[in-house]
Design a protein around this motif. Structure first.
Motif, mmCIF file in Angstrom:
data_model
loop_
_atom_site.group_PDB
_atom_site.id
_atom_site.type_symbol
_atom_site.label_atom_id
_atom_site.label_comp_id
_atom_site.label_asym_id
_atom_site.label_seq_id
_atom_site.Cartn_x
_atom_site.Cartn_y
_atom_site.Cartn_z
ATOM 1 N N ARG A 65 0.838 -1.209 0.000
ATOM 2 C CA ARG A 65 0.000 0.000 0.000
ATOM 3 C C ARG A 65 0.870 1.255 0.000
ATOM 4 O O ARG A 65 0.581 2.235 -0.704
ATOM 5 N N TRP A 66 1.962 1.208 0.776
ATOM 6 C CA TRP A 66 2.860 2.375 0.836
ATOM 7 C C TRP A 66 3.511 2.626 -0.523
ATOM 8 O O TRP A 66 3.584 3.774 -0.984
ATOM 9 N N ILE A 67 3.970 1.564 -1.176
ATOM 10 C CA ILE A 67 4.608 1.717 -2.488
ATOM 11 C C ILE A 67 3.612 2.282 -3.494
ATOM 12 O O ILE A 67 3.947 3.172 -4.291
ATOM 13 N N GLU A 68 2.376 1.801 -3.453
ATOM 14 C CA GLU A 68 1.380 2.301 -4.404
ATOM 15 C C GLU A 68 1.086 3.777 -4.158
ATOM 16 O O GLU A 68 1.002 4.573 -5.104
ATOM 17 N N GLN A 69 0.961 4.146 -2.883
ATOM 18 C CA GLN A 69 0.703 5.554 -2.565
ATOM 19 C C GLN A 69 1.890 6.443 -2.928
ATOM 20 O O GLN A 69 1.728 7.564 -3.418
ATOM 21 N N VAL B 39 19.152 1.080 11.318
ATOM 22 C CA VAL B 39 18.987 1.060 9.869
ATOM 23 C C VAL B 39 18.634 2.450 9.357
ATOM 24 O O VAL B 39 19.057 2.843 8.262
ATOM 25 N N ALA B 40 17.871 3.209 10.143
ATOM 26 C CA ALA B 40 17.555 4.579 9.745
ATOM 27 C C ALA B 40 18.814 5.436 9.760
ATOM 28 O O ALA B 40 19.001 6.301 8.892
ATOM 29 N N ARG B 41 19.685 5.202 10.734
ATOM 30 C CA ARG B 41 20.970 5.916 10.794
ATOM 31 C C ARG B 41 21.798 5.598 9.554
ATOM 32 O O ARG B 41 22.391 6.486 8.932
ATOM 33 N N ASP C 77 7.438 4.485 10.409
ATOM 34 C CA ASP C 77 5.995 4.598 10.609
ATOM 35 C C ASP C 77 5.439 3.206 10.897
ATOM 36 O O ASP C 77 5.372 2.354 10.002
ATOM 37 N N PRO C 78 5.025 2.933 12.148
ATOM 38 C CA PRO C 78 4.524 1.596 12.501
ATOM 39 C C PRO C 78 3.295 1.172 11.718
ATOM 40 O O PRO C 78 2.965 -0.017 11.670
ATOM 41 N N LEU D 206 5.351 -0.384 8.661
ATOM 42 C CA LEU D 206 6.141 -1.536 9.106
ATOM 43 C C LEU D 206 6.489 -1.314 10.566
ATOM 44 O O LEU D 206 6.654 -0.172 11.005
ATOM 45 N N ASP D 207 6.589 -2.397 11.325
ATOM 46 C CA ASP D 207 6.799 -2.259 12.763
ATOM 47 C C ASP D 207 8.214 -1.811 13.123
ATOM 48 O O ASP D 207 8.496 -1.528 14.293
ATOM 49 N N VAL D 208 9.091 -1.734 12.135
ATOM 50 C CA VAL D 208 10.455 -1.227 12.344
ATOM 51 C C VAL D 208 10.770 -0.228 11.230
ATOM 52 O O VAL D 208 10.140 -0.255 10.165
ATOM 53 N N PRO D 209 11.746 0.648 11.432
ATOM 54 C CA PRO D 209 12.133 1.571 10.354
ATOM 55 C C PRO D 209 12.727 0.805 9.171
ATOM 56 O O PRO D 209 13.254 -0.295 9.324
#
Length: 340
Positions: free
Chosen positions: A15-19, A67-69, A93-94, A97-100
């Motif tokens: 859904r995120w990729i489509e948006q 991973v965000a770093r 954004d949880p 996904l529950d992790v970055p």
């Protein structure tokens, strides 16, 4: 899309990729798994298009945000002379996904993990390929930390000093047996530690070796990846580590590294090329290589402990063989230090 691999929530990420990109039809392949960050290739119309990188399964809290770093470091270098994948987004954004995770363009090419991958590069390009690696390292070390917005990564004290304290602390925390040579080499390294003010300070990749680069078929470096261990400090630690990896016995690492007999330049040639490309005066490489070898011994001790306690059941390694490697690596570190 086909069934998604573990760690990739196809519905939510889809859904995120489509948006975000307007693409709803894609497939996913696992690029790398294990104890490092997980990496997935996203294929559109059957071709690699994007890469998603996230923490290993079970990592939560502060460590999951590493991973965000890593993504932030690559994003900061996107407009520099350092070859890195193009970071498109860093998502924390949880609801997605529950992790970055880091989302980036796919970079074509391959790492060098095996003799076959090295031999896929034309033999007449081998030396130039090696010098290209050193050139990429020099580019990393030439980055103005403040100009790219990474000044907050600075920490008090020298990098070697911090690393010595960190790794001996790790060994003392987890060790199940006496490892006097680890402490002996630690003390020798601390006693011979170069003045950190003599070394150029900048971005130190922390794990610079051929399997953490992506190569074009002709051997040129398309990208440097795996920035998990990056810090601000004495950049010559990277050069020492790179040189040390050329001499570590294959059985003590999880990767294969080309040697001079495989067409790689000599250590002196690599150092000369780095000095010319970076403009840095190179000194104490023997010390920094000894430190790298000692750090590998500390890591190996951790592997031995986890094997002996059954916490690495997915690895087909004998604990005693892993444990023997600790002393061998530490002795090599001591020999390097004494020679330097």
């Amino acid at each position: 899309m086909t069934q998604s691999p573990a760690g990739f929530d196809a519905d939510s990420i889809g859904r995120w990729i489509e948006q975000r990109f307007g693409v709803s039809d894609f497939d996913v392949e696992v690029m790398s798994v294990g104890r490092s960050n997980l990496t997935f290739t996203i294929l559109v119309d059957g071709s690699p298009h994007w890469v998603l990188r996230r923490p290993p399964l079970g990592h939560e809290g502060g460590s999951a945000h590493n991973v965000a770093r890593e993504g932030r470091i690559m994003a900061a270098l996107n407009d520099s002379s350092v070859p890195v994948p193009t970071v498109l987004d860093i998502v924390d954004d949880p609801e997605v996904l529950d992790v970055p995770f880091v989302f980036m363009d796919h970079c074509p090419g391959f790492p060098i993990n095996t003799p076959a991958e090295w031999e896929s590069i034309p033999a007449e390009n081998h030396r130039e390929c090696a010098f290209g690696m050193v050139g990429a390292l020099a580019a990393i070390h030439s980055v103005d930390v403040d100009a790219v917005g990474l000044s907050d990564l600075r920490r008090p004290g020298g990098l070697i000093d911090r690393q010595l304290r960190r790794w001996i602390g790790q060994v003392e925390k987890i060790a199940m047996r006496e490892t006097p040579i680890i402490h002996e080499v630690h003390d020798a390294l601390r006693g011979a530690m170069p003045d950190p003010t003599r070394s150029p300070v900048g971005i130190a990749h922390g794990d610079f070796k051929p399997n953490n680069m992506i190569f074009a078929p002709d051997g040129s470096v398309n990208a440097v990846v795996d920035w998990e261990l990056t810090a601000i400090g004495e950049v010559l630690t990277d050069l020492g580590y790179f040189v040390a990896m050329l001499t570590v016995p294959d059985e003590y690492t999880s990767i294969w590294v080309p040697r001079t007999e495989d067409g790689f330049p000599t250590t002196d040639e690599l150092i000369d090329h780095y000095q010319e490309a970076s403009g840095h005066e190179v000194h104490d490489v023997g010390y920094y290589s000894a430190f790298a070898m000692w750090k590998l011994a500390c890591i190996r001790e951790g592997v031995y402990t986890r094997l002996a306690t059954g916490k690495m059941g997915d690895l087909d390694l004998d604990p005693e063989e892993a444990g023997a490697g600790v002393e061998d690596l530490a002795r090599q570190a001591l020999e390097l230090l004494e020679r330097s």
